[in-house]
Design a protein around this motif. Sequence first.
Motif, PDB file in Angstrom:
ATOM      1  N   GLN B 165       0.845  -1.187   0.000  1.00 24.05           N
ATOM      2  CA  GLN B 165       0.000   0.000   0.000  1.00 24.05           C
ATOM      3  C   GLN B 165       0.878   1.234   0.000  1.00 24.05           C
ATOM      4  O   GLN B 165       2.101   1.142   0.021  1.00 24.05           O
ATOM      5  N   HIS B 296      -7.416  -9.189  16.487  1.00 25.86           N
ATOM      6  CA  HIS B 296      -8.287  -8.172  15.888  1.00 25.86           C
ATOM      7  C   HIS B 296      -7.972  -6.786  16.442  1.00 25.86           C
ATOM      8  O   HIS B 296      -8.210  -5.778  15.779  1.00 25.86           O
ATOM      9  N   GLU B 297      -7.399  -6.729  17.644  1.00 22.88           N
ATOM     10  CA  GLU B 297      -7.017  -5.430  18.195  1.00 22.88           C
ATOM     11  C   GLU B 297      -5.897  -4.808  17.353  1.00 22.88           C
ATOM     12  O   GLU B 297      -5.961  -3.630  16.982  1.00 22.88           O
ATOM     13  N   ALA B 300      -7.245  -3.744  13.941  1.00 15.99           N
ATOM     14  CA  ALA B 300      -8.019  -2.496  13.968  1.00 15.99           C
ATOM     15  C   ALA B 300      -7.106  -1.278  13.995  1.00 15.99           C
ATOM     16  O   ALA B 300      -7.464  -0.212  13.484  1.00 15.99           O
ATOM     17  N   ARG B 303      -6.451   0.721  10.907  1.00 20.99           N
ATOM     18  CA  ARG B 303      -7.395   1.747  10.471  1.00 20.99           C
ATOM     19  C   ARG B 303      -7.290   3.032  11.298  1.00 20.99           C
ATOM     20  O   ARG B 303      -8.105   3.932  11.155  1.00 20.99           O
ATOM     21  N   CYS B 306      -5.028   6.572   9.440  1.00 15.99           N
ATOM     22  CA  CYS B 306      -5.591   7.773   8.815  1.00 15.99           C
ATOM     23  C   CYS B 306      -5.896   8.881   9.829  1.00 15.99           C
ATOM     24  O   CYS B 306      -6.011  10.047   9.444  1.00 15.99           O
ATOM     25  N   GLU B 307      -6.003   8.542  11.117  1.00 11.44           N
ATOM     26  CA  GLU B 307      -6.146   9.607  12.120  1.00 11.44           C
ATOM     27  C   GLU B 307      -4.911  10.512  12.065  1.00 11.44           C
ATOM     28  O   GLU B 307      -5.013  11.740  12.163  1.00 11.44           O
TER      29      GLU B 307
END
Lengths: 122, 326
Positions: B165, B296-297, B300, B303, B306-307
Amino acid sequence: MNVERSPHDVPSAAQLVESVREWLQNDVLTSTTGRVQFHSRVAINVLAMVERELAMGSRQSIEHASRLARLGVASDVELASAIRAGSLDDRIDEVVAAVRASVVDKLSVANPTYMRRDDQSS
Amino acid sequence: MSSSPDPRGELADAISRALDGRAIGALTRLSGGASRETWRFEADGEPLILQRQRAGDTRDMEVEASVLRAAAAAGVPVPHLLASGRFENGARYMIQSWVDGETIARKILRDDDFASARDSLVGQFATALAAVHSIPVDDVPGLPTTDQVAQYRQSLDDLNAQLQQSHPAFELAFRWLEANRPASARRTVVHGDFRLGNVMVGPEGLRAVLDWELAHIGDPMEDLGWLCVRAWRFGSDLPVAGVGNYDALLAAYESATGSPADPEALLWWEVLGTVKWGIMCMLQASAHLLGFSRSHELAAIGRRVCENEYDILLALEGRWSSLGVS
């Protein structure tokens, strides 16, 4: 999601995810403590994020592609390379506006309340 | 009865030898990261902390021990270092006094017990940082001097390649950072991770500066900028560690150092810190995606990158002219 073209029955993918999120919220969260409860809360946030992406993702993909096309690039990878190489420096305000719009889209899915109010639900 | 050796007993014996034979009790492991373990114990009833370096950590804990000694001498509130060295199995260790108080940021920012501390912390942080930055560089040989921009540029390239990416917002940030490097002549000891979570706080305020393993030589404004990164406000609206404003931090730092502090340099380091935290979020997500630690922590956190992109774009609004001709 384009429901009309989908062969699937109801519930939709979004409704399935929603049902699991509601179960986590109503049953799991209240009957767990400590680390498992914390990870349940994380899971709820993750599923809510997936629901928002299912609702907004298609529109965001189309708009993202057209923003990139206006800058003459086909992907974020190409845009990143162009920024790094300086080849879009003569259009820097356009570039920043396009990048900002993409970041607002990403946060609209990931964590909408992180943003200033005027960027939310744009 | 089993005759197999008790690893905890062996550790207690090793600690006792390091402390001239004092009686060791109540040995409890507090945390175990990838690079080190932290234990709490008592020596003749006195509560102490042991940090033990694991094999494979590339840093040298003895350098950190020398920074702690120098920091204490410079007037930085730090735990007292009682002993440091190598155990017989080769592992580096430090033994420090136990400082009572709170490290959890959300408690410090929200609990009534810390209301008065919150009023004092910006000034105390500025004073402590000024003391850190006054440590004579020659007193602490062995500290790294890596260029932060180059280091995180490389990290981003590696992660982008691994995760397939790219991040146009971080590319903009790196362009801006390269074009606007502060003209700081000062090179000092930098704590490297100064923020809530790494300081011990009591109801009256700052008690001790902890977690010196990222100390290095660099621009002292790096510590001030990192303290203002939005992640370290833990949801508060106040930019400095969630407890104060930029002007208060700069004024207190200027009064403690006796020389002017450049708000533009603070912004530059805050932007670099925001890029760094974004890259660290990518790193955590990659631990899940590449299979080192399925969670999963961690997933997450990918994502949350982007903050940081958003914060960079807000911080640099109206400041892009240094890159283009628009």
